[in-house]
Design a protein around this motif. Sequence first.
Motif, PDB file in Angstrom:
ATOM      1  N   PHE A 146       0.808  -1.221   0.000  1.00 16.89           N
ATOM      2  CA  PHE A 146       0.000   0.000   0.000  1.00 16.89           C
ATOM      3  C   PHE A 146       0.841   1.272   0.000  1.00 16.89           C
ATOM      4  O   PHE A 146       2.013   1.286   0.381  1.00 16.89           O
ATOM      5  N   SER A 147       0.190   2.343  -0.425  1.00 16.84           N
ATOM      6  CA  SER A 147       0.763   3.682  -0.346  1.00 16.84           C
ATOM      7  C   SER A 147      -0.170   4.540   0.506  1.00 16.84           C
ATOM      8  O   SER A 147      -1.320   4.173   0.767  1.00 16.84           O
ATOM      9  N   ARG A 148       0.324   5.687   0.924  1.00 19.39           N
ATOM     10  CA  ARG A 148      -0.395   6.540   1.872  1.00 19.39           C
ATOM     11  C   ARG A 148      -0.519   7.945   1.280  1.00 19.39           C
ATOM     12  O   ARG A 148       0.455   8.486   0.743  1.00 19.39           O
ATOM     13  N   ARG A 149      -1.696   8.525   1.395  1.00 19.50           N
ATOM     14  CA  ARG A 149      -1.921   9.882   0.899  1.00 19.50           C
ATOM     15  C   ARG A 149      -2.487  10.744   2.025  1.00 19.50           C
ATOM     16  O   ARG A 149      -3.530  10.421   2.600  1.00 19.50           O
ATOM     17  N   LEU A 150      -1.795  11.809   2.331  1.00 22.64           N
ATOM     18  CA  LEU A 150      -2.229  12.715   3.395  1.00 22.64           C
ATOM     19  C   LEU A 150      -3.460  13.500   2.946  1.00 22.64           C
ATOM     20  O   LEU A 150      -3.519  13.994   1.819  1.00 22.64           O
ATOM     21  N   VAL A 151      -4.443  13.608   3.829  1.00 21.41           N
ATOM     22  CA  VAL A 151      -5.644  14.408   3.561  1.00 21.41           C
ATOM     23  C   VAL A 151      -5.574  15.725   4.328  1.00 21.41           C
ATOM     24  O   VAL A 151      -5.748  16.796   3.746  1.00 21.41           O
ATOM     25  N   THR A 152      -5.312  15.665   5.623  1.00 19.55           N
ATOM     26  CA  THR A 152      -5.151  16.880   6.422  1.00 19.55           C
ATOM     27  C   THR A 152      -4.083  16.636   7.482  1.00 19.55           C
ATOM     28  O   THR A 152      -3.793  15.500   7.854  1.00 19.55           O
ATOM     29  N   ARG A 153      -3.512  17.711   7.989  1.00 15.70           N
ATOM     30  CA  ARG A 153      -2.598  17.646   9.128  1.00 15.70           C
ATOM     31  C   ARG A 153      -2.918  18.817  10.052  1.00 15.70           C
ATOM     32  O   ARG A 153      -3.324  19.889   9.604  1.00 15.70           O
ATOM     33  N   GLU A 154      -2.754  18.587  11.345  1.00 14.99           N
ATOM     34  CA  GLU A 154      -3.000  19.614  12.350  1.00 14.99           C
ATOM     35  C   GLU A 154      -1.832  19.668  13.329  1.00 14.99           C
ATOM     36  O   GLU A 154      -1.410  18.628  13.843  1.00 14.99           O
ATOM     37  N   THR A 155      -1.335  20.869  13.585  1.00 14.54           N
ATOM     38  CA  THR A 155      -0.382  21.064  14.667  1.00 14.54           C
ATOM     39  C   THR A 155      -1.183  21.310  15.941  1.00 14.54           C
ATOM     40  O   THR A 155      -1.950  22.274  16.016  1.00 14.54           O
ATOM     41  N   LEU A 156      -1.029  20.458  16.929  1.00 15.96           N
ATOM     42  CA  LEU A 156      -1.793  20.570  18.164  1.00 15.96           C
ATOM     43  C   LEU A 156      -1.009  21.253  19.275  1.00 15.96           C
ATOM     44  O   LEU A 156      -1.596  21.718  20.249  1.00 15.96           O
ATOM     45  N   TRP A 157       0.306  21.293  19.124  1.00 15.46           N
ATOM     46  CA  TRP A 157       1.149  21.972  20.118  1.00 15.46           C
ATOM     47  C   TRP A 157       2.502  22.254  19.511  1.00 15.46           C
ATOM     48  O   TRP A 157       3.031  21.450  18.732  1.00 15.46           O
ATOM     49  N   SER A 158       3.071  23.394  19.865  1.00 18.70           N
ATOM     50  CA  SER A 158       4.422  23.728  19.457  1.00 18.70           C
ATOM     51  C   SER A 158       5.180  24.242  20.673  1.00 18.70           C
ATOM     52  O   SER A 158       4.633  25.030  21.460  1.00 18.70           O
ATOM     53  N   PRO A 159       6.422  23.804  20.864  1.00 18.16           N
ATOM     54  CA  PRO A 159       7.200  24.308  21.996  1.00 18.16           C
ATOM     55  C   PRO A 159       7.657  25.749  21.803  1.00 18.16           C
ATOM     56  O   PRO A 159       8.154  26.378  22.742  1.00 18.16           O
ATOM     57  N   LEU A 160       7.493  26.278  20.581  1.00 17.82           N
ATOM     58  CA  LEU A 160       7.893  27.646  20.282  1.00 17.82           C
ATOM     59  C   LEU A 160       6.664  28.492  19.977  1.00 17.82           C
ATOM     60  O   LEU A 160       5.686  28.001  19.409  1.00 17.82           O
ATOM     61  N   PRO A 161       6.695  29.778  20.325  1.00 13.89           N
ATOM     62  CA  PRO A 161       5.540  30.644  20.060  1.00 13.89           C
ATOM     63  C   PRO A 161       5.385  30.927  18.576  1.00 13.89           C
ATOM     64  O   PRO A 161       6.339  30.796  17.799  1.00 13.89           O
ATOM     65  N   ASP A 162       4.172  31.306  18.170  1.00 13.01           N
ATOM     66  CA  ASP A 162       3.933  31.685  16.781  1.00 13.01           C
ATOM     67  C   ASP A 162       4.862  32.845  16.404  1.00 13.01           C
ATOM     68  O   ASP A 162       5.051  33.787  17.163  1.00 13.01           O
ATOM     69  N   GLY A 163       5.420  32.751  15.200  1.00 16.70           N
ATOM     70  CA  GLY A 163       6.303  33.809  14.727  1.00 16.70           C
ATOM     71  C   GLY A 163       7.623  33.886  15.456  1.00 16.70           C
ATOM     72  O   GLY A 163       8.281  34.932  15.444  1.00 16.70           O
ATOM     73  N   TRP A 164       8.056  32.757  16.063  1.00 21.10           N
ATOM     74  CA  TRP A 164       9.249  32.809  16.912  1.00 21.10           C
ATOM     75  C   TRP A 164      10.522  33.238  16.182  1.00 21.10           C
ATOM     76  O   TRP A 164      11.400  33.865  16.812  1.00 21.10           O
TER      77      TRP A 164
END
Length: 217
Positions: A146-164
């Motif tokens: 089989f092969s795999r195709r991404l449909v969606t991805r979500e970042t649920l947490w980041s150790p760095l702030p937005d725009g770091w």
Amino acid sequence: MLHPMPEHRPTPPHTAPWQDTVLHRLTLAVLISRFESRLLASSSATLTMEGWLRDTHITDSLPLRVEHVATDCPPPCPPPLRAALNIPADPQSVPLRYRKIHLVADGRIFSKAENWYRPDLLTSFMLAQLETTSIPFGHVVQPLGFSRRLVTRETLWSPLPDGWPHTPVIPAGPEGTPLAMPEHIFRHAATLHTGSGTAFSAVVETYTPQTLGLPPA
């Protein structure tokens, strides 16, 4: 929004040694990026995660094992995934089976997954393995090439702030403060396809901080 994954058990306490320092936050950001990049470039999330855990010496208790999570009422396949499977909106048109599992080793949960799959495209031996064993889905269906195709991805947490990269100071706590680790770090939704291109499974995988291991000495 895809079907949510409620928490099943708390994060074990042995992730606490990560400290709320700039160095540890940057290290975690690199680990998350490298791990997710491996997953996005692979056909099998299970095999890739096992390779990651082995290469980073997080656990030697491999292969991973499945823990089945009981569900009183299996949820329908989310519309984005159903569309990616090329299944008509009528739920009776193409029957799907559902299972909800945790991938575990050493008593630690490394990922949580919901899986909708077409039983008519799997062999009877594969179906029996899925229903009666603790073998992960990716291992069971490996003969399909089989092969795999991404449909969606979500970042649920980041150790760095937005725009770091444009922030002069990365937040950090007082010296010796443990970094508060989340329940989940990111989520992927994908479809699996046979060697001939037929979609036979949709999965929502949510990864935990256990995949990041312990901080370097």
